[in-house]
Scaffold this motif. Sequence first.
Motif, PDB file in Angstrom:
ATOM      1  N   TRP A 119       0.835  -1.199   0.000  1.00 17.21           N
ATOM      2  CA  TRP A 119       0.000   0.000   0.000  1.00 17.21           C
ATOM      3  C   TRP A 119       0.874   1.256   0.000  1.00 17.21           C
ATOM      4  CZ3 TRP A 119      -3.828  -1.450   4.515  1.00 17.21           C
ATOM      5  CH2 TRP A 119      -4.742  -2.394   4.043  1.00 17.21           C
ATOM      6  N   VAL A 120       1.878   1.239   0.858  1.00 15.22           N
ATOM      7  CA  VAL A 120       2.764   2.402   0.943  1.00 15.22           C
ATOM      8  C   VAL A 120       3.497   2.606  -0.379  1.00 15.22           C
ATOM      9  CG1 VAL A 120       4.790   3.347   2.105  1.00 15.22           C
ATOM     10  CG2 VAL A 120       3.042   2.151   3.433  1.00 15.22           C
ATOM     11  N   ALA A 121       3.975   1.517  -0.980  1.00 15.68           N
ATOM     12  CA  ALA A 121       4.684   1.625  -2.261  1.00 15.68           C
ATOM     13  C   ALA A 121       3.778   2.207  -3.341  1.00 15.68           C
ATOM     14  CB  ALA A 121       5.205   0.255  -2.678  1.00 15.68           C
ATOM     15  N   LYS A 122       2.523   1.780  -3.378  1.00 19.91           N
ATOM     16  CA  LYS A 122       1.577   2.326  -4.356  1.00 19.91           C
ATOM     17  C   LYS A 122       1.352   3.819  -4.111  1.00 19.91           C
ATOM     18  CE  LYS A 122      -0.940  -2.001  -5.136  1.00 19.91           C
ATOM     19  NZ  LYS A 122      -2.205  -2.748  -4.912  1.00 19.91           N
ATOM     20  N   GLY A 123       1.296   4.215  -2.832  1.00 25.28           N
ATOM     21  CA  GLY A 123       1.134   5.632  -2.515  1.00 25.28           C
ATOM     22  C   GLY A 123       2.332   6.448  -2.956  1.00 25.28           C
ATOM     23  N   ILE A 124       3.533   5.880  -2.817  1.00 27.80           N
ATOM     24  CA  ILE A 124       4.752   6.582  -3.238  1.00 27.80           C
ATOM     25  C   ILE A 124       4.747   6.775  -4.757  1.00 27.80           C
ATOM     26  CG2 ILE A 124       7.262   6.419  -3.396  1.00 27.80           C
ATOM     27  CD1 ILE A 124       7.167   4.860  -0.723  1.00 27.80           C
ATOM     28  N   VAL A 125       4.404   5.728  -5.487  1.00 23.24           N
ATOM     29  CA  VAL A 125       4.339   5.819  -6.952  1.00 23.24           C
ATOM     30  C   VAL A 125       3.291   6.845  -7.371  1.00 23.24           C
ATOM     31  CG1 VAL A 125       3.784   4.564  -9.064  1.00 23.24           C
ATOM     32  CG2 VAL A 125       5.168   3.471  -7.294  1.00 23.24           C
ATOM     33  N   ALA A 126       2.133   6.835  -6.704  1.00 23.28           N
ATOM     34  CA  ALA A 126       1.076   7.799  -7.023  1.00 23.28           C
ATOM     35  C   ALA A 126       1.536   9.224  -6.752  1.00 23.28           C
ATOM     36  CB  ALA A 126      -0.176   7.482  -6.204  1.00 23.28           C
ATOM     37  N   ALA A 127       2.313   9.394  -5.696  1.00 24.89           N
ATOM     38  CA  ALA A 127       2.815  10.734  -5.377  1.00 24.89           C
ATOM     39  C   ALA A 127       3.715  11.254  -6.484  1.00 24.89           C
ATOM     40  CB  ALA A 127       3.563  10.702  -4.043  1.00 24.89           C
ATOM     41  N   PHE A 128       4.593  10.409  -7.003  1.00 21.36           N
ATOM     42  CA  PHE A 128       5.470  10.827  -8.096  1.00 21.36           C
ATOM     43  C   PHE A 128       4.670  11.162  -9.350  1.00 21.36           C
ATOM     44  CE2 PHE A 128       8.984   9.359  -5.583  1.00 21.36           C
ATOM     45  CZ  PHE A 128      10.101   9.997  -6.103  1.00 21.36           C
ATOM     46  N   GLU A 129       3.535  10.483  -9.528  1.00 19.79           N
ATOM     47  CA  GLU A 129       2.716  10.737 -10.714  1.00 19.79           C
ATOM     48  C   GLU A 129       1.912  12.022 -10.593  1.00 19.79           C
ATOM     49  OE1 GLU A 129       0.366   7.222 -10.974  1.00 19.79           O
ATOM     50  OE2 GLU A 129       1.941   6.022 -11.951  1.00 19.79           O
ATOM     51  N   GLU A 130       1.511  12.371  -9.378  1.00 20.67           N
ATOM     52  CA  GLU A 130       0.627  13.519  -9.188  1.00 20.67           C
ATOM     53  C   GLU A 130       1.347  14.770  -8.710  1.00 20.67           C
ATOM     54  OE1 GLU A 130      -3.062  12.958  -7.243  1.00 20.67           O
ATOM     55  OE2 GLU A 130      -3.201  10.825  -7.746  1.00 20.67           O
TER      56      GLU A 130
END
Length: 390
Positions: free
Chosen positions: A326-337
């Motif tokens: 979950w945390v990894a997905k949030g990190i990737v989403a942060a880089f995208e947004e």
Amino acid sequence: MDVHEYQAKELLARYGIPVPRGGLAYSPEQASYRCTELGGDAWVVKAQVHSGGRGEAGGVRVCRSDHEVLDAANELFGRRLVTRQAPGGKLVYRIYVEEATDIARELYLALVLDRASEKILVIASPDGGMEIEELAERAPEAVIRSVVEPAVGLTPFQAREIAFAMGLDAGQIAQASKLFQGAYRAFRDLDATLLEINPLVVTGDGELVAVDAKMSFDDNALFRHPEVSELRDRSQEDARESHAADRGLAYVGLDGDIGCMINGAGLAMATMDMIELAGGEPANFLDIGGGASPERVLKAFRAVLNDKAVRVMLINIFAGINRCDWVAKGIVAAFEEIDVSIPVVVRLAGTHVEEGRRILRESGLPIVTADSLSEAAREAVAASRAAVPA
């Protein structure tokens, strides 16, 4: 949550605590008008900021005409008041004009939440008008401490004992006892964490009056007290902390340049210690909590990057209830947004750690990974030093 002096006095007055008459002003002209409303021949003009030590910083002025009040207000409005408790300064947007009090003697009274005993502690002294820390260092024998049993509250005999220990005259004991019990009720009923009256003065007529007051409240109990919650002044708060609090994040701003995003308060403290040991300075305390979703991780990312002093971000997750994927997905989403233009160091451990590491690895993002906390701290400090311009 802190409130202004005039707000604390309004609350205390509801519990029978005598306070001087006064009026709030949002302009120099209004301040001048307030003194004519109050009448008399002397007034005290006080800058309303969330900080002690205002008098030493020039934020409290005694005036003897409406022209002096106008001039004092002119100097204070819009000024950044720098005090010992607020070295960065607090902007003055409000001024309180109060009738001058005939002070014969200054006392000290405070109620605090003593976490060691899990009870309310009354701290008093016959010497008021100074910071309690200074008083305790200079004359520790002058500090009176009395623990209140929660089952019975502050009893009349306990209040009288405190009054006698403060050296009050026999004729003032009953008045002091009533005042102390009113202060206790205000502290208890409003879920306060601090109530300080400094100075509590004895007037020339022998009356007890709260000339200054400070109150802080438990943020987690504000939902029970909308009348207190609406007193919040965001202009006096750290903008980073306000931004995070509004999004349900436990955040405390610090003075370093390594932004931290961690799950668990204990792990957050240990991480900040490791950063210090590695030669760096943390920019914040941020606990994203257990069970953090990718959306919550994204909010935490924004909160950390909201601090322009941050040069590198350290993410340390030890997942139990939480999940590394979950945390990894949030990190990737942060880089995208978000435009993440600073180095990011990530250390993952615990539940679904392999899946979390795979997500980061396959994202192709410029993320530095670490297997241990000490390694993550060293990597973050190295990245911080590399980011400092020569």
